[in-house]
Design an enzyme around this catalytic site. Structure first.
Site, PDB file in Angstrom:
ATOM      1  N   ASP A  95       0.793  -1.223   0.000  1.00 34.55           N
ATOM      2  CA  ASP A  95       0.000   0.000   0.000  1.00 34.55           C
ATOM      3  C   ASP A  95       0.828   1.277   0.000  1.00 34.55           C
ATOM      4  O   ASP A  95       0.313   2.350   0.304  1.00 34.55           O
ATOM      5  CB  ASP A  95      -0.952   0.001   1.200  1.00 34.55           C
ATOM      6  CG  ASP A  95      -0.218  -0.073   2.528  1.00 34.55           C
ATOM      7  OD1 ASP A  95       0.992  -0.361   2.534  1.00 34.55           O
ATOM      8  OD2 ASP A  95      -0.866   0.164   3.572  1.00 34.55           O
ATOM      9  N   GLU A  96       2.106   1.188  -0.342  1.00 30.49           N
ATOM     10  CA  GLU A  96       2.949   2.372  -0.261  1.00 30.49           C
ATOM     11  C   GLU A  96       4.080   2.274  -1.278  1.00 30.49           C
ATOM     12  O   GLU A  96       4.625   1.200  -1.517  1.00 30.49           O
ATOM     13  CB  GLU A  96       3.529   2.495   1.154  1.00 30.49           C
ATOM     14  CG  GLU A  96       4.338   3.742   1.400  1.00 30.49           C
ATOM     15  CD  GLU A  96       4.804   3.833   2.843  1.00 30.49           C
ATOM     16  OE1 GLU A  96       5.463   4.821   3.186  1.00 30.49           O
ATOM     17  OE2 GLU A  96       4.514   2.897   3.633  1.00 30.49           O
TER      18      GLU A  96
END
EC number: 2.7.7.7
Length: 347
Positions: A95-96
């Site tokens: 998610d990053e």
């Protein structure tokens, strides 16, 4: 991404979860929170928290079993949105990611406009929100990305960078954990502004090479490039305890949430590994490690705990009370790499 796992669950089942305080992870009594929705966070719910504690803090908290395959598929679906603007993408987890948009493939050469375009595309195409930090280097961009969550975009221009850093607590600096923060506070260093006033030689004398890095961050200097093909060498987690622990059973109990965190990070990175290392720091600050290399790679918290228990007890339990425990998995391979299953007899 904002509360990635929890946001996916709320999007996919709005009737049950939208607007509700939810925690993705195992439920009480022995589970651990992986991600909490923003509705749950005002109650003090956060990742890596024991589920029993989370349930006490928020009696209405809804525990949702994780669906890692769904989260990985969502991460893959977001990547083309990023690649529309640059191929210089360094994933940090599911998610990053860091993006170098110095010379974008599409659109204006503006980090701010590109960040907003990416966030809008994720919102309209995937039904999720993302937050962004726009800055001249990785350190400041990372901190800025957490500054206005959820659904925010924080821009730190080059002429604003030193003032932005000055306002940060020392805990926001990369590499500063609870023990290092305590050591910095003992030196009278509580903020970036304090750190900017300390001579680099004093930081090096106290923290070694890390002191040089702290001084560079305080000056806004971070020359690390965005590495699209960066290979992660290990995944780990550790915890420093407020009181020392001497009972081996208590040590095992404290290792369980650490193993859960390592397993979560392995899942996010799409990796598993053959080498397990147990780290222990005694009450006298002596660091001890025990390591084993396996024929079959490990990825789950349950198997990781089996090996952690063996490493803790063999050749004997720690002879001194401990103030820190940690687990690291290395010799990493892709999670979907083919392998031969072996039977391991645990005594």
């Amino acid at each position: 991404m904002d509360a990635f796992y929890a946001s996916i669950e709320q999007r996919d089942d709005p009737g049950r979860y939208a607007g509700q305080p939810i925690a993705v992870g195992g439920g009480p009594p022995r589970g651990v929170v992986m991600t909490a929705s923003y509705e749950a966070r005002p109650y003090g719910i956060h990742s890596a928290q024991p589920s029993a504690e989370a349930a006490r803090r928020c009696p209405d908290l809804i525990f949702v079993p994780p669906r890692m395959d769904v989260y990985k598929a969502e991460s893959r679906a977001i990547r083309p949105i990023l690649r529309r603007y640059t191929d210089l993408i360094e994933p940090v987890s599911l998610d990053e990611a860091y993006l170098d948009v110095t010379t974008p493939k599409h659109g204006p050469a503006s980090g701010t406009l590109i960040a907003e375009a990416i966030r809008e595309a994720i919102r309209t195409k995937r039904g999720l929100t993302a937050s962004a930090g726009v800055a001249a280097n990785k350190f400041v961009a990372k901190v800025a990305s957490d500054w206005d969550k959820p659904d925010g975009c924080t821009v730190v221009r080059p002429d604003e960078m030193l003032d932005f850093i000055a306002g940060l607590p020392t805990e926001a600096f990369r590499g500063v954990g609870p023990v290092t923060a305590e050591a910095l506070q003992a030196m009278g260093i509580h903020t970036g502004a304090d750190l900017q006033q300390v001579a680099e030689r004093d930081l090096v004398r106290r923290f070694g090479k890390r002191g040089r890095w702290f001084a560079a961050m305080a000056r806004g200097e971070d020359a690390r490039p965005v590495r699209p093909n960066r290979e992660r060498k290990s995944v780990g987690a550790e915890q420093t305890f407020s009181t020392i622990i001497a009972d081996p059973d208590q040590m095992l109990h404290r290792l369980e949430p650490i193993a859960e965190r390592v397993a979560q990070r392995l899942g996010r990175a799409g990796r598993k590994g053959r080498t397990v290392t147990l780290k222990m720091k005694t009450c006298h600050h002596e660091v001890l490690t025990r390591q084993t290399t396996l024929q079959r790679p490990v990825a789950s918290a349950e198997v990781l705990m089996q090996w952690a228990e063996r490493l803790l007890s063999e050749p004997h339990p720690p002879e001194e009370p401990l103030r820190l425990l940690g687990l690291t998995v290395s010799s990493l391979i892709a999670e979907d790499a083919a392998g031969r299953q072996l039977e391991l007899a645990f005594s």
